[in-house]
Motif scaffolding. Structure first.
Motif, PDB file in Angstrom:
ATOM      1  N   THR A  97     -53.999  53.117  32.482  1.00  0.00           N
ATOM      2  CA  THR A  97     -54.200  51.846  33.288  1.00  0.00           C
ATOM      3  C   THR A  97     -54.282  50.664  32.297  1.00  0.00           C
ATOM      4  OG1 THR A  97     -56.424  52.062  33.309  1.00  0.00           O
ATOM      5  CG2 THR A  97     -55.281  53.148  34.878  1.00  0.00           C
ATOM      6  N   VAL A  98     -53.939  49.635  32.954  1.00  0.00           N
ATOM      7  CA  VAL A  98     -53.850  48.383  32.561  1.00  0.00           C
ATOM      8  C   VAL A  98     -54.909  47.601  33.342  1.00  0.00           C
ATOM      9  CG1 VAL A  98     -52.746  46.102  31.806  1.00  0.00           C
ATOM     10  CG2 VAL A  98     -51.496  48.353  31.314  1.00  0.00           C
ATOM     11  N   GLY A  99     -56.114  47.382  33.075  1.00  0.00           N
ATOM     12  CA  GLY A  99     -56.979  46.887  33.870  1.00  0.00           C
ATOM     13  C   GLY A  99     -57.272  48.070  34.995  1.00  0.00           C
ATOM     14  N   SER A 100     -57.194  47.703  36.176  1.00  0.00           N
ATOM     15  CA  SER A 100     -57.300  48.902  37.057  1.00  0.00           C
ATOM     16  C   SER A 100     -56.104  49.369  37.623  1.00  0.00           C
ATOM     17  CB  SER A 100     -58.171  48.260  38.238  1.00  0.00           C
ATOM     18  OG  SER A 100     -57.534  47.165  39.101  1.00  0.00           O
ATOM     19  N   ALA A 101     -54.866  48.739  37.293  1.00  0.00           N
ATOM     20  CA  ALA A 101     -53.649  49.219  37.728  1.00  0.00           C
ATOM     21  C   ALA A 101     -52.824  50.381  37.094  1.00  0.00           C
ATOM     22  CB  ALA A 101     -52.740  47.919  37.747  1.00  0.00           C
ATOM     23  N   PRO A 102     -52.321  51.158  37.417  1.00  0.00           N
ATOM     24  CA  PRO A 102     -51.694  52.431  36.614  1.00  0.00           C
ATOM     25  C   PRO A 102     -50.423  51.592  35.987  1.00  0.00           C
ATOM     26  CG  PRO A 102     -51.923  52.957  39.218  1.00  0.00           C
ATOM     27  CD  PRO A 102     -52.300  51.612  38.945  1.00  0.00           C
ATOM     28  N   PHE A 103     -50.382  52.381  34.625  1.00  0.00           N
ATOM     29  CA  PHE A 103     -49.519  51.950  33.746  1.00  0.00           C
ATOM     30  C   PHE A 103     -48.068  52.672  33.856  1.00  0.00           C
ATOM     31  CE2 PHE A 103     -47.283  51.826  29.442  1.00  0.00           C
ATOM     32  CZ  PHE A 103     -47.145  50.734  29.491  1.00  0.00           C
ATOM     33  N   THR A 104     -47.108  51.896  34.493  1.00  0.00           N
ATOM     34  CA  THR A 104     -45.882  52.616  34.741  1.00  0.00           C
ATOM     35  C   THR A 104     -44.854  52.764  33.540  1.00  0.00           C
ATOM     36  OG1 THR A 104     -44.878  50.447  35.492  1.00  0.00           O
ATOM     37  CG2 THR A 104     -46.036  51.898  37.098  1.00  0.00           C
ATOM     38  N   GLY A 105     -45.168  51.936  32.402  1.00  0.00           N
ATOM     39  CA  GLY A 105     -44.325  51.955  31.455  1.00  0.00           C
ATOM     40  C   GLY A 105     -43.874  50.593  30.706  1.00  0.00           C
ATOM     41  N   ALA A 106     -43.811  49.675  31.999  1.00  0.00           N
ATOM     42  CA  ALA A 106     -43.274  48.204  32.001  1.00  0.00           C
ATOM     43  C   ALA A 106     -44.623  47.386  31.302  1.00  0.00           C
ATOM     44  CB  ALA A 106     -43.105  47.749  33.283  1.00  0.00           C
ATOM     45  N   THR A 123     -43.864  42.314  19.439  1.00  0.00           N
ATOM     46  CA  THR A 123     -45.233  42.148  19.929  1.00  0.00           C
ATOM     47  C   THR A 123     -45.016  42.688  21.524  1.00  0.00           C
ATOM     48  OG1 THR A 123     -45.957  40.443  18.451  1.00  0.00           O
ATOM     49  CG2 THR A 123     -47.340  41.073  20.442  1.00  0.00           C
ATOM     50  N   LEU A 124     -45.948  43.806  21.877  1.00  0.00           N
ATOM     51  CA  LEU A 124     -46.002  43.876  23.124  1.00  0.00           C
ATOM     52  C   LEU A 124     -47.415  43.623  23.901  1.00  0.00           C
ATOM     53  CD1 LEU A 124     -44.055  47.487  23.192  1.00  0.00           C
ATOM     54  CD2 LEU A 124     -43.080  44.998  23.689  1.00  0.00           C
ATOM     55  N   THR A 125     -47.437  42.915  24.951  1.00  0.00           N
ATOM     56  CA  THR A 125     -48.768  42.747  25.616  1.00  0.00           C
ATOM     57  C   THR A 125     -48.568  43.527  26.771  1.00  0.00           C
ATOM     58  OG1 THR A 125     -47.864  40.766  26.474  1.00  0.00           O
ATOM     59  CG2 THR A 125     -48.742  40.580  24.561  1.00  0.00           C
ATOM     60  N   GLY A 126     -50.004  43.419  27.482  1.00  0.00           N
ATOM     61  CA  GLY A 126     -50.234  43.942  28.812  1.00  0.00           C
ATOM     62  C   GLY A 126     -49.884  45.803  28.957  1.00  0.00           C
ATOM     63  N   VAL A 127     -50.334  46.375  27.839  1.00  0.00           N
ATOM     64  CA  VAL A 127     -50.217  47.823  27.600  1.00  0.00           C
ATOM     65  C   VAL A 127     -51.639  48.436  27.570  1.00  0.00           C
ATOM     66  CG1 VAL A 127     -47.957  47.554  26.421  1.00  0.00           C
ATOM     67  CG2 VAL A 127     -50.138  47.933  25.296  1.00  0.00           C
ATOM     68  N   PRO A 128     -51.810  49.707  27.897  1.00  0.00           N
ATOM     69  CA  PRO A 128     -53.264  50.159  27.927  1.00  0.00           C
ATOM     70  C   PRO A 128     -53.659  50.218  26.376  1.00  0.00           C
ATOM     71  CG  PRO A 128     -51.567  51.624  29.061  1.00  0.00           C
ATOM     72  CD  PRO A 128     -50.674  50.602  28.445  1.00  0.00           C
ATOM     73  N   ALA A 129     -54.982  50.107  26.389  1.00  0.00           N
ATOM     74  CA  ALA A 129     -55.566  49.936  24.916  1.00  0.00           C
ATOM     75  C   ALA A 129     -55.612  51.351  24.428  1.00  0.00           C
ATOM     76  CB  ALA A 129     -57.105  49.741  25.175  1.00  0.00           C
ATOM     77  N   GLY A 130     -55.218  51.480  23.254  1.00  0.00           N
ATOM     78  CA  GLY A 130     -54.976  52.742  22.466  1.00  0.00           C
ATOM     79  C   GLY A 130     -53.716  53.285  22.791  1.00  0.00           C
ATOM     80  N   LEU A 131     -52.682  52.931  23.347  1.00  0.00           N
ATOM     81  CA  LEU A 131     -51.369  53.290  23.155  1.00  0.00           C
ATOM     82  C   LEU A 131     -50.824  53.201  21.746  1.00  0.00           C
ATOM     83  CD1 LEU A 131     -48.480  52.766  25.956  1.00  0.00           C
ATOM     84  CD2 LEU A 131     -48.151  51.946  23.691  1.00  0.00           C
ATOM     85  N   ARG A 132     -50.063  54.303  21.683  1.00  0.00           N
ATOM     86  CA  ARG A 132     -49.579  54.575  20.321  1.00  0.00           C
ATOM     87  C   ARG A 132     -47.899  54.559  20.556  1.00  0.00           C
ATOM     88  NH1 ARG A 132     -52.996  56.501  16.254  1.00  0.00           N
ATOM     89  NH2 ARG A 132     -55.362  57.074  17.273  1.00  0.00           N
ATOM     90  N   LEU A 133     -47.460  54.082  19.543  1.00  0.00           N
ATOM     91  CA  LEU A 133     -45.834  54.034  19.323  1.00  0.00           C
ATOM     92  C   LEU A 133     -45.771  54.559  18.007  1.00  0.00           C
ATOM     93  CD1 LEU A 133     -44.569  50.830  21.058  1.00  0.00           C
ATOM     94  CD2 LEU A 133     -44.684  52.946  21.776  1.00  0.00           C
ATOM     95  N   SER A 134     -45.037  55.808  17.878  1.00  0.00           N
ATOM     96  CA  SER A 134     -44.525  56.183  16.806  1.00  0.00           C
ATOM     97  C   SER A 134     -43.203  55.932  16.268  1.00  0.00           C
ATOM     98  CB  SER A 134     -44.803  57.797  16.862  1.00  0.00           C
ATOM     99  OG  SER A 134     -46.116  58.071  17.556  1.00  0.00           O
ATOM    100  N   TRP A 135     -42.964  56.629  14.788  1.00  0.00           N
ATOM    101  CA  TRP A 135     -41.641  56.607  14.263  1.00  0.00           C
ATOM    102  C   TRP A 135     -40.507  57.231  15.424  1.00  0.00           C
ATOM    103  CZ3 TRP A 135     -45.111  58.534  10.768  1.00  0.00           C
ATOM    104  CH2 TRP A 135     -45.709  57.790   9.529  1.00  0.00           C
ATOM    105  N   ILE A 136     -39.490  56.444  15.646  1.00  0.00           N
ATOM    106  CA  ILE A 136     -38.398  56.917  16.289  1.00  0.00           C
ATOM    107  C   ILE A 136     -38.743  56.975  17.799  1.00  0.00           C
ATOM    108  CG2 ILE A 136     -36.539  58.614  16.560  1.00  0.00           C
ATOM    109  CD1 ILE A 136     -36.919  57.601  13.768  1.00  0.00           C
ATOM    110  N   ASP A 137     -39.814  56.315  18.368  1.00  0.00           N
ATOM    111  CA  ASP A 137     -39.858  56.030  19.533  1.00  0.00           C
ATOM    112  C   ASP A 137     -38.867  54.966  19.974  1.00  0.00           C
ATOM    113  OD1 ASP A 137     -41.756  57.797  20.084  1.00  0.00           O
ATOM    114  OD2 ASP A 137     -43.678  56.451  19.870  1.00  0.00           O
ATOM    115  N   TYR A 138     -39.050  54.376  20.987  1.00  0.00           N
ATOM    116  CA  TYR A 138     -37.970  53.340  21.486  1.00  0.00           C
ATOM    117  C   TYR A 138     -38.846  52.281  22.457  1.00  0.00           C
ATOM    118  CZ  TYR A 138     -34.244  56.258  19.724  1.00  0.00           C
ATOM    119  OH  TYR A 138     -33.491  56.871  18.828  1.00  0.00           O
ATOM    120  N   VAL A 139     -38.155  51.103  22.420  1.00  0.00           N
ATOM    121  CA  VAL A 139     -38.787  50.050  23.520  1.00  0.00           C
ATOM    122  C   VAL A 139     -37.225  49.611  24.265  1.00  0.00           C
ATOM    123  CG1 VAL A 139     -39.668  48.037  24.119  1.00  0.00           C
ATOM    124  CG2 VAL A 139     -40.529  49.291  22.154  1.00  0.00           C
TER     125      VAL A 139
END
Length: 230
Positions: A97-106, A123-139
């Motif tokens: 979640t982001v706040g109380s809202a489900p995180f959809t990926g946006a 820099t990405l904002t408005g994502v869940p705390a603790g979200l991880r992006l690893s090598w070879i992930d994509y945005v």
């Protein structure tokens, strides 16, 4: 049923994939012994998918998709099949979640800076705390072209994470990516982590294999190269 373009590549048909950046670089030796280099144009994603020994129904779907592309005339959407979601969250963002809202990926927002070494830092904002992006992930980035119906999201761009990161408690994450985003991508484009894709056209390396005795085109190769449209 009406077909709309860009059309998404069929799912779950490939036994092998190649998905990487192509850069056109020119080198020139200098009098002092150094080699000068310059990049021509913007890097392109080049991809190929080999059709697996799948059902004849899936085989027919893939062949019909290729036919609908009319060679290189029409535009498709595709991404790296290894990463429909970030590796650390490969099953999706359920219960995040982001706040109380489900995180959809946006993501809530994004910005790009170029550091002193020439690295693109996203820099990405408005994502869940603790979200991880690893090598070879994509945005992925999606937006609607001028003149298209509202919400069409018919424009796409794609960057690959080359140095990982973790979102802080404020929901902000910074990662190094390639390629750098071109400056003309609109500020209102949505950065997203769910099924990131880019726009592509088929290339001449696309080859449909002969149909086997089980009515399948096993071993066919679907090849495509990316394009950026404003």
């Amino acid at each position: 049923m009406t077909i709309t373009f860009p059309r998404q590549l069929p799912a779950s048909f490939a036994s092998q994939q190649s998905f990487d950046l192509m850069r056109v670089d020119y080198e020139s030796p200098e009098a002092g012994g150094r080699t000068g280099a310059v990049q021509a144009g913007f890097p392109r994603w080049l991809a190929s998918w080999t059709v697996a020994r799948t059902s004849h129904v899936k085989s027919d779907e893939v062949e019909a998709f290729v036919t609908s592309m009319r060679g290189r005339q029409r535009v498709l959407m595709a991404g790296d099949v290894r990463r429909p979601y970030p590796l650390a969250h490969i099953q999706g963002f359920r219960r995040m979640t982001v706040g109380s809202a489900p995180f959809t990926g946006a993501c809530g927002g994004w910005s790009q800076t170029i550091d002193d070494a020439g690295n693109a830092m996203l820099t990405l904002t408005g994502v869940p705390a603790g979200l991880r992006l690893s090598w070879i992930d994509y945005v992925g980035f999606r937006w609607t072209a001028a003149g298209s119906p509202a919400g069409a999201n018919d424009r796409r761009a794609l960057v690959r994470v080359v140095e990982p990161g973790k979102a802080n408690p404020a929901g902000v994450i910074v990662v190094a990516v390639e390629p750098a985003l071109p400056l003309w991508i609109p500020a209102g484009a949505v950065a997203h982590l769910d099924k990131p894709m880019c726009l592509m056209r088929l290339t001449q390396e696309t080859k449909i294999a002969p149909v086997d005795r089980k009515q399948r085109i096993t071993g066919s190769v679907i090849s495509a190269g990316s394009l950026l449209l404003p």
